[in-house]
Each structure stands twice: as C-alpha cells, then as structure tokens.
Design an enzyme around this catalytic site. Sequence first.
Site, short mmCIF file in Angstrom:
data_model
loop_
_atom_site.label_atom_id
_atom_site.label_comp_id
_atom_site.label_asym_id
_atom_site.label_seq_id
_atom_site.Cartn_x
_atom_site.Cartn_y
_atom_site.Cartn_z
N HIS A 20 44.85 54.61 33.29
CA HIS A 20 44.90 53.14 33.31
C HIS A 20 44.22 52.47 32.12
O HIS A 20 43.63 51.39 32.25
CB HIS A 20 44.34 52.59 34.62
CG HIS A 20 45.01 51.30 35.02
ND1 HIS A 20 44.67 50.61 36.17
CD2 HIS A 20 45.99 50.57 34.44
CE1 HIS A 20 45.41 49.52 36.27
NE2 HIS A 20 46.23 49.48 35.22
N ASP A 31 38.36 54.79 42.67
CA ASP A 31 38.89 53.48 42.33
C ASP A 31 38.61 52.50 43.47
O ASP A 31 39.10 52.67 44.58
CB ASP A 31 40.40 53.59 42.07
CG ASP A 31 40.99 52.34 41.46
OD1 ASP A 31 40.32 51.29 41.46
OD2 ASP A 31 42.13 52.41 40.97
N ASP A 39 34.98 52.50 39.49
CA ASP A 39 35.23 51.52 38.44
C ASP A 39 34.82 50.11 38.85
O ASP A 39 34.48 49.28 38.01
CB ASP A 39 36.68 51.56 37.96
CG ASP A 39 37.72 51.45 39.06
OD1 ASP A 39 37.33 51.33 40.24
OD2 ASP A 39 38.92 51.49 38.75
N CYS A 81 39.99 47.36 37.08
CA CYS A 81 40.22 48.76 36.69
C CYS A 81 40.16 49.05 35.19
O CYS A 81 39.29 49.76 34.70
CB CYS A 81 41.56 49.23 37.24
SG CYS A 81 41.69 49.18 39.03
#
Length: 467
Positions: free
Chosen positions: A120, A30, A275, A70
């Site tokens: 997410h 991330d 991401d 994200c």
Amino acid sequence: MWLVVGCCLAGLVGRVEGAGRPNVVFVLADQWRGQALGFAGDPNVKTPNLDRLAGESLDFENAVSGLPVCSPTRASLLTGERATTHGVFLNDAHLAAERVTFAEVLGGAGYETGIIGKWHVNGKGRLSFIPKEDRQGFEYWKVMECEHAYNNSFYYGDGPEKLKWEGYDAIAQTKDACGYIKDKGKEGKPFLLCLWWGPPHNPYGSAPEEYKAMYKPGKIQLRPNVPGAEAEQARKDLAGYYAHCSALDHCMGEVWEALKQAGVEENTIVIFSADHGDMLWSQGFNRKQKPWEESIRVPMLWHWPAGLGREGKKVDAVMCSEDVMPTMLGLCGVKIPESGVEGLDYSGYMKGGANPNKENAALISCVAPFSEWSRAMGGREFRGVRTGRYTYVRQLSGPWLLYDNEKDPYQMENLVGKGLPVEKELDGVLTEKLKEAGDEFKPANYYLQKWGYDKLVNKTGALSTEP
C-alpha cells in the site's frame, strides 16, 4: 568489468559485516488500535500470545501513528520521514523510488530482506503487479498492494501471475513467514522479514468461524465514549474486529514458535505494531484519520532477548511512526542515513539511556482529509501533539481539542478555551514541532497542488481515494 567486480566485492563485504547482527521480524497489523489488547486492559479481547510477548518486551504504551491512515504511516515506517516530506499524505499515493527505506539500508549492510502481505505505498492500482524496481529494497516478495477480501485473497511474487492465498490470508501468510524464518535460520545470515497483515481492518465479519464464535455482540463492553445511538452497531463491529484480533494473536504465536524452532529467537528483534487504530464508534466516529486516541494510538512492542533482556517493561516515551526506522537501524548497529531521516533513534533509550525526545511529544496530523473523514462527514485538516499525558490539536481556524489523557482517558471533556496554562504551553510545543518539520500547516489544496494530486479532488473538495 571493474565496476561489476567492485559491486560484487561491495556486496560481499556487506554480507561479511552483517554477520552476528540481529535479525528483524517486523509484524504489522492494519487498523489495530492500541487499546484492543489484553495486556492493554481491554476487557473483551483474547490475545494470550501477545500478552505473553508483552511480558517479555518493551511496550511503548504511548506510541502513536503520526498521520493515522494506511499509506502515509507505511511510508513513514519505511523511510523514517514525515508525510509532508515523503509526500504520501493520503492513501494510494506513490512512494518515490529515491526515498531510502530500512530494507535498502539493511540490505546494503548484508541482510537478506523479505516482505509478505499488504504493501500500500505503490499507488498504481490496488490489485496491480508491482515490478522489482518499485519494491524499495525487498528481495523475497509475496505482496498485494491492498487487499481486504481475506478469504479470497491474492498476491504477486516475482512475476505478473496473480497467486492466491489459501483460506484466511493472514494464516497463510504467517505459514509462509514461518517457512522463511526457518530457512534463513539455517543459512546463518542476518535477515529482515516484514509480515504485514490486512486484518483487523474491516470487513469485520470475515474472520475464521472459530474466532468469530469467541465473541457475541451482546456481551461486548463498550468504551464510555461510544454514544448510545451507536451502541448496537459498535457491539456488532467490535465482535467481528476482536475475532480478527484473536486470529492474528494465534498467528503471532506461530511466528514466535518458528523463531524458537529455528534457534534464532534469542537474537531476533521482533516488532509488533499497527499502521493506525480504529475509532469503532468512539466519539461517534468509525475508522481512522481522526485525532482521538482510538485512531492515533497503536501497539508498539519491541522484543529482543539478547539485546533488551526478557523482562517486560512499559515505557513512557511517545514513539511515532517515523521513529521506527532509525530505532531499528540503531538496534542493529547499522548506520542511519545522514540525510532524509527525520525520526528519532530510541535504541539508546531502550537500553537505559535518556529519552531523545526532550518534550516527549509526537506530531500528529491530517494533511488532506478524505473518505470517512471527508468534509461532508465532518472531516478537517489538523495538526497536534500527543505527549505522555496530553493531546492538543489545532484546526485551521485555531485551537480545537485539548485532553488530559491521564485524568480523562476516554477524552470526554475538551479543555480548549478554559484558560489552562497547559494549553499555551502545548501550543508552543506544536509550533516548534511544525517548525522542525517544515510544515506551514496550510489548507489541503496547497499540499495537493504541491505534490500533483489535484486530480484526486472532486467538485466538493472531498478526496476521491478509497478508505
């Protein structure tokens, strides 16, 4: 009765058909920008395992996050759709059950499926339990919607009991992933495993001490596009960021070793990516959502000795988020859904064929700016293209940015309005890309109302979702 038997037979046929197909291990970090790796030329960071992996992988050095934040990117990775199609164009939105994911497709082709780490895309509370009907085709499940308290980190399995990762969560998650690999390696069925870490996303100062000790702020070399006023904060943030990166590099080495010990490395596709990136004070900004290289560029390694060989190779093709799903299915020899998928299948290109992207250009966008890219902080809607050489971006009022990334890799000189023929050419490419995507490029409120996200807009017009 016949329906039940038929379903069971269909499942059995799928598993038989799956025999001999490659496994897939998809490791996603991330907020790990594409520049922050040893093999990418960063003079600060220590990533020996990933450097070695890059030496035996295809490295898409122009890979980008199509909407660099994200939830939108994760939804595009899963479905092969663009954000304006699946509707997750801001954080904490829900990916609808009818969207088809690579886990569902591979599961239908006989694969065991598992995911560990950050999800997410459920959008029903960052620490909320996610029931099986919202798991988009994954069977093995040790997941939290969104958690960045890396040393006090929780997850859910099949039940609503909140469970805790021991210590630094990425290390514990990697240990669990290694166990999954070894167990599935014994069974002999093809498997898909997603290991989706939370770091190196901020908070930057929370990596294990042994990795934090590797980086001293005063010794960090900054990119030339970091303004002097931000230099001290940038060095501090980067030291913590790089500590996370080195911790994850160690984890990547553990995954690779587990594949070898299980005897499946030769026939396992390993994808390492992120991401989106992190500005880390380049251009005077932090975090993501921006159109500059540090935000949109992501690492993109594909390792598969049996199908791609072991010779490391950098490739020029501009792979985007929505291209990962069809490319993965193409390499696995599994049929790509006939409707819905908008990304390109690069599997033939990876084996020596032609680039399926004739303009070698990816569409990048910000549909509805929020949080650290809110209007109060200079944020704006944009659409653009990133080619193998240039970045061209429009805002609602017209051309905004043009960079020659070959001559100006730190994007220090904006060429918009200087009469260069390439500006008109790229504007045409962008127009065609928007037409292909069915994206009318309207103000944020149009899309918010269309998808029913009006409640996320406060009185100032900035979105209320968290970073």
